[in-house]
Design an enzyme around this catalytic site. Structure first.
Site, PDB file in Angstrom:
ATOM      1  N   LEU A  28       0.802  -1.311   0.010  1.00 50.08           N
ATOM      2  CA  LEU A  28       0.153   0.074   0.139  1.00 50.08           C
ATOM      3  C   LEU A  28       0.961   1.195   0.110  1.00 50.08           C
ATOM      4  O   LEU A  28       0.600   2.248  -0.436  1.00 50.08           O
ATOM      5  CB  LEU A  28      -0.862   0.122   1.230  1.00 50.08           C
ATOM      6  CG  LEU A  28      -1.825  -1.139   1.278  1.00 50.08           C
ATOM      7  CD1 LEU A  28      -2.522  -1.054   2.818  1.00 50.08           C
ATOM      8  CD2 LEU A  28      -2.993  -0.744   0.320  1.00 50.08           C
ATOM      9  N   GLU A  85       5.344   2.804   0.972  1.00 45.70           N
ATOM     10  CA  GLU A  85       6.617   2.738   1.302  1.00 45.70           C
ATOM     11  C   GLU A  85       7.275   3.660   1.522  1.00 45.70           C
ATOM     12  O   GLU A  85       7.141   4.764   0.997  1.00 45.70           O
ATOM     13  CB  GLU A  85       7.224   1.813  -0.041  1.00 45.70           C
ATOM     14  CG  GLU A  85       7.924   0.594   0.229  1.00 45.70           C
ATOM     15  CD  GLU A  85       8.306  -0.260  -0.938  1.00 45.70           C
ATOM     16  OE1 GLU A  85       8.532  -1.238  -0.702  1.00 45.70           O
ATOM     17  OE2 GLU A  85       8.236   0.333  -2.277  1.00 45.70           O
ATOM     18  N   ARG A 136       7.486  -0.219   5.393  1.00 48.33           N
ATOM     19  CA  ARG A 136       6.461  -0.725   4.166  1.00 48.33           C
ATOM     20  C   ARG A 136       5.118  -0.929   4.714  1.00 48.33           C
ATOM     21  O   ARG A 136       5.064  -1.370   5.941  1.00 48.33           O
ATOM     22  CB  ARG A 136       7.123  -1.970   3.516  1.00 48.33           C
ATOM     23  CG  ARG A 136       6.024  -2.655   2.431  1.00 48.33           C
ATOM     24  CD  ARG A 136       6.785  -3.581   1.877  1.00 48.33           C
ATOM     25  NE  ARG A 136       7.831  -3.515   1.051  1.00 48.33           N
ATOM     26  CZ  ARG A 136       8.880  -4.269   0.926  1.00 48.33           C
ATOM     27  NH1 ARG A 136       9.153  -5.489   1.836  1.00 48.33           N
ATOM     28  NH2 ARG A 136      10.124  -3.804   0.050  1.00 48.33           N
ATOM     29  N   VAL A 137       4.085  -0.775   4.230  1.00 46.63           N
ATOM     30  CA  VAL A 137       2.655  -1.070   4.433  1.00 46.63           C
ATOM     31  C   VAL A 137       2.031  -2.052   3.471  1.00 46.63           C
ATOM     32  O   VAL A 137       1.940  -1.667   2.443  1.00 46.63           O
ATOM     33  CB  VAL A 137       1.716   0.166   4.967  1.00 46.63           C
ATOM     34  CG1 VAL A 137       0.466  -0.288   5.488  1.00 46.63           C
ATOM     35  CG2 VAL A 137       2.282   1.081   5.700  1.00 46.63           C
ATOM     36  N   LYS A 147       1.964  -3.039   8.865  1.00 46.34           N
ATOM     37  CA  LYS A 147       3.516  -2.108   8.957  1.00 46.34           C
ATOM     38  C   LYS A 147       4.531  -2.946   9.163  1.00 46.34           C
ATOM     39  O   LYS A 147       4.463  -3.854  10.348  1.00 46.34           O
ATOM     40  CB  LYS A 147       3.164  -1.155  10.031  1.00 46.34           C
ATOM     41  CG  LYS A 147       2.461   0.046   9.602  1.00 46.34           C
ATOM     42  CD  LYS A 147       2.486   1.385  10.423  1.00 46.34           C
ATOM     43  CE  LYS A 147       2.023   2.736   9.766  1.00 46.34           C
ATOM     44  NZ  LYS A 147       2.666   3.803  10.403  1.00 46.34           N
ATOM     45  N   ASP A 193       3.415  15.772  11.801  1.00 44.26           N
ATOM     46  CA  ASP A 193       3.075  15.870  10.304  1.00 44.26           C
ATOM     47  C   ASP A 193       1.468  15.801   9.752  1.00 44.26           C
ATOM     48  O   ASP A 193       1.224  14.929   8.913  1.00 44.26           O
ATOM     49  CB  ASP A 193       3.903  14.794   9.687  1.00 44.26           C
ATOM     50  CG  ASP A 193       4.405  14.807   8.221  1.00 44.26           C
ATOM     51  OD1 ASP A 193       4.139  15.957   7.720  1.00 44.26           O
ATOM     52  OD2 ASP A 193       4.785  14.119   7.375  1.00 44.26           O
ATOM     53  N   ARG A 239      -2.164  14.008   3.207  1.00 42.43           N
ATOM     54  CA  ARG A 239      -1.476  12.598   2.935  1.00 42.43           C
ATOM     55  C   ARG A 239      -1.551  11.823   3.952  1.00 42.43           C
ATOM     56  O   ARG A 239      -1.296  10.622   3.719  1.00 42.43           O
ATOM     57  CB  ARG A 239      -0.102  12.941   2.363  1.00 42.43           C
ATOM     58  CG  ARG A 239       0.752  13.787   3.304  1.00 42.43           C
ATOM     59  CD  ARG A 239       2.205  13.923   2.674  1.00 42.43           C
ATOM     60  NE  ARG A 239       2.854  14.646   3.838  1.00 42.43           N
ATOM     61  CZ  ARG A 239       2.981  16.125   3.813  1.00 42.43           C
ATOM     62  NH1 ARG A 239       2.558  16.729   2.921  1.00 42.43           N
ATOM     63  NH2 ARG A 239       3.598  16.666   4.837  1.00 42.43           N
ATOM     64  N   ASN A 240      -1.538  12.282   5.148  1.00 47.34           N
ATOM     65  CA  ASN A 240      -1.645  11.096   6.357  1.00 47.34           C
ATOM     66  C   ASN A 240      -2.957  11.197   6.961  1.00 47.34           C
ATOM     67  O   ASN A 240      -3.077  10.773   8.130  1.00 47.34           O
ATOM     68  CB  ASN A 240      -0.446  11.915   7.414  1.00 47.34           C
ATOM     69  CG  ASN A 240       0.944  11.966   7.039  1.00 47.34           C
ATOM     70  OD1 ASN A 240       1.274  11.031   6.187  1.00 47.34           O
ATOM     71  ND2 ASN A 240       1.833  12.883   7.349  1.00 47.34           N
ATOM     72  N   ASP A 270      -0.242   7.424  11.262  1.00 48.13           N
ATOM     73  CA  ASP A 270       0.940   7.891  11.564  1.00 48.13           C
ATOM     74  C   ASP A 270       1.062   8.832  12.835  1.00 48.13           C
ATOM     75  O   ASP A 270       2.366   9.299  12.755  1.00 48.13           O
ATOM     76  CB  ASP A 270       1.704   8.498  10.141  1.00 48.13           C
ATOM     77  CG  ASP A 270       2.203   7.527   9.084  1.00 48.13           C
ATOM     78  OD1 ASP A 270       2.031   6.246   9.483  1.00 48.13           O
ATOM     79  OD2 ASP A 270       2.344   7.790   7.964  1.00 48.13           O
TER      80      ASP A 270
HETATM   81  N1  ADE Z   1      -1.597   3.167   3.379  1.00 42.48           N
HETATM   82  C1  ADE Z   1      -0.739   3.432   4.234  1.00 42.48           C
HETATM   83  N2  ADE Z   1      -1.745   2.911   5.401  1.00 42.48           N
HETATM   84  C2  ADE Z   1      -2.709   2.643   4.965  1.00 42.48           C
HETATM   85  C3  ADE Z   1      -4.006   1.867   5.643  1.00 42.48           C
HETATM   86  N3  ADE Z   1      -3.993   1.631   7.084  1.00 42.48           N
HETATM   87  N4  ADE Z   1      -5.015   1.797   4.997  1.00 42.48           N
HETATM   88  C4  ADE Z   1      -5.008   1.994   3.567  1.00 42.48           C
HETATM   89  N5  ADE Z   1      -4.048   2.410   2.974  1.00 42.48           N
HETATM   90  C5  ADE Z   1      -2.793   2.617   3.762  1.00 42.48           C
END
Ligand code: ADE
Length: 305
Positions: free
Chosen positions: A31, A33, A38-39, A52, A165, A169-170, A183
């Site tokens: 999903l 990086e 990495r997720v 994660k 942050d 985007r977060n 995050d």
């Molecule tokens: N990208 C990063 N973390 C995510 C999440 N928890 N669900 C969907 N996309 C993501």
């Protein structure tokens, strides 16, 4: 690969409140990086989750930072408007931190993809090419988005958590337009923040930073409120890039120092712009706390009933 390491690289204390059996987890697509993490999407007991982990070539610090993030999430506790911890796999194999999956991805891309106007103007080249919007997002939806983020941030602030942050985007978009702040447990090495290093999207994170964070690397809930104001601007512009002409931290600082601020976005009501401007008071004590922002948004939404 997904195969277990031939030996345990690290040992973690077992926390039976959170430990999940590793063989119940089926890892899927990546999903997101970062430099060290990495997720990936995964399935566990018929539910979709996000996992994660650290990447190959990680250092001991990267592991420590993932452990810390997980411990912060355990301590902060649950709220609907944050990405909640679901569990972990910490024994006999790589550390997996399992969190809620948000099917619609991050708020910035979600807004941009579904913007109802100017879909090929003002695009930054790093964005994917436009496809027809799948969701019809009204002005009231935008205010509900801002309201949910304020509630999540009010909760985090009440738990003494500083995000550092906060940006579209977060924030992740879950089913039924439920927004979740992501995050927030990330350990950020503030002292080594490199103003010139762009994030993975090629954008400078400085544009979300309060003047005191730019100048003194000072962060607290009031600097999160400043970032919330920028996030409000991102929401009301359906995901545009803030301060498109500003290129450096020095340039931004003198712009803000001289009292200049971003103008009211075209599709933004005066009520919301007033709130943005309050978040952008140079003097941190003049910015409203998240509790007041939530109350203000409550009233705005009641007026729209
Ligand atoms: N990208 C990063 N973390 C995510 C999440 N928890 N669900 C969907 N996309 C993501």
């Amino acid at each position: 690969g997904n195969e277990p390491a031939p030996f345990n690289e690290y040992e973690f204390p077992l926390d039976s409140n959170w430990e999940l059996p590793r063989n119940h987890l089926v890892l899927g697509a990546t999903l997101g990086e970062g430099a060290f993490g990495r997720v990936v999407m995964a399935e566990v007991n018929n539910a979709i989750v996000a996992v994660k982990m650290v990447k190959e070539g990680h250092t001991d610090d990267d592991i420590a930072s993932l452990v810390r993030e997980m411990e912060v999430m355990k301590i902060i506790g649950r709220h609907i408007n944050i990405i909640n911890l679901l569990g972990c796999c910490s024994q006999s194999g790589p550390l997996y931190v399992i969190v809620e999956f948000a099917p619609h991805g991050n708020l910035k891309d979600f807004l941009y993809k579904n913007r109802p106007f100017g879909r090929d103007q003002d695009r930054d080249s790093s964005q994917p090419p436009p496809s027809p919007p799948a969701h019809m997002i009204t002005e009231k939806d935008l205010i509900k988005f801002a309201h949910q983020i304020a509630r999540g941030m009010d909760y985090l602030a009440s738990r003494r958590c500083i995000h550092r942050d906060l940006a579209a985007r977060n924030v992740l978009v879950s089913d039924d337009y439920v927004l979740k702040i992501a995050d927030f447990g990330l350990a950020r090495d503030i002292q080594s923040t490199d103003y010139y290093r762009k994030n993975t999207n090629g954008r400078l994170p400085i544009k979300w930073m309060a003047p005191e964070s730019l100048q003194e690397k000072f962060y607290d809930s009031k600097s999160d409120v400043w970032s919330y104001g920028i996030l409000l601007w991102e929401i009301m512009t359906y995901g545009q890039q803030p301060y498109p002409t500003i290129m450096s931290a020095e340039e931004l600082y003198s712009y803000l120092m001289s009292g200049q601020r971003m103008e009211k976005p075209a599709k933004c009501s005066m009520n919301i712009y007033i709130l943005m401007r309050q978040c952008w008071h140079f003097n941190a004590d003049d910015r409203p706390p998240f509790t007041e922002i939530v109350e203000y948004m409550d009233k705005l939404l009641q007026a729209k009933e």
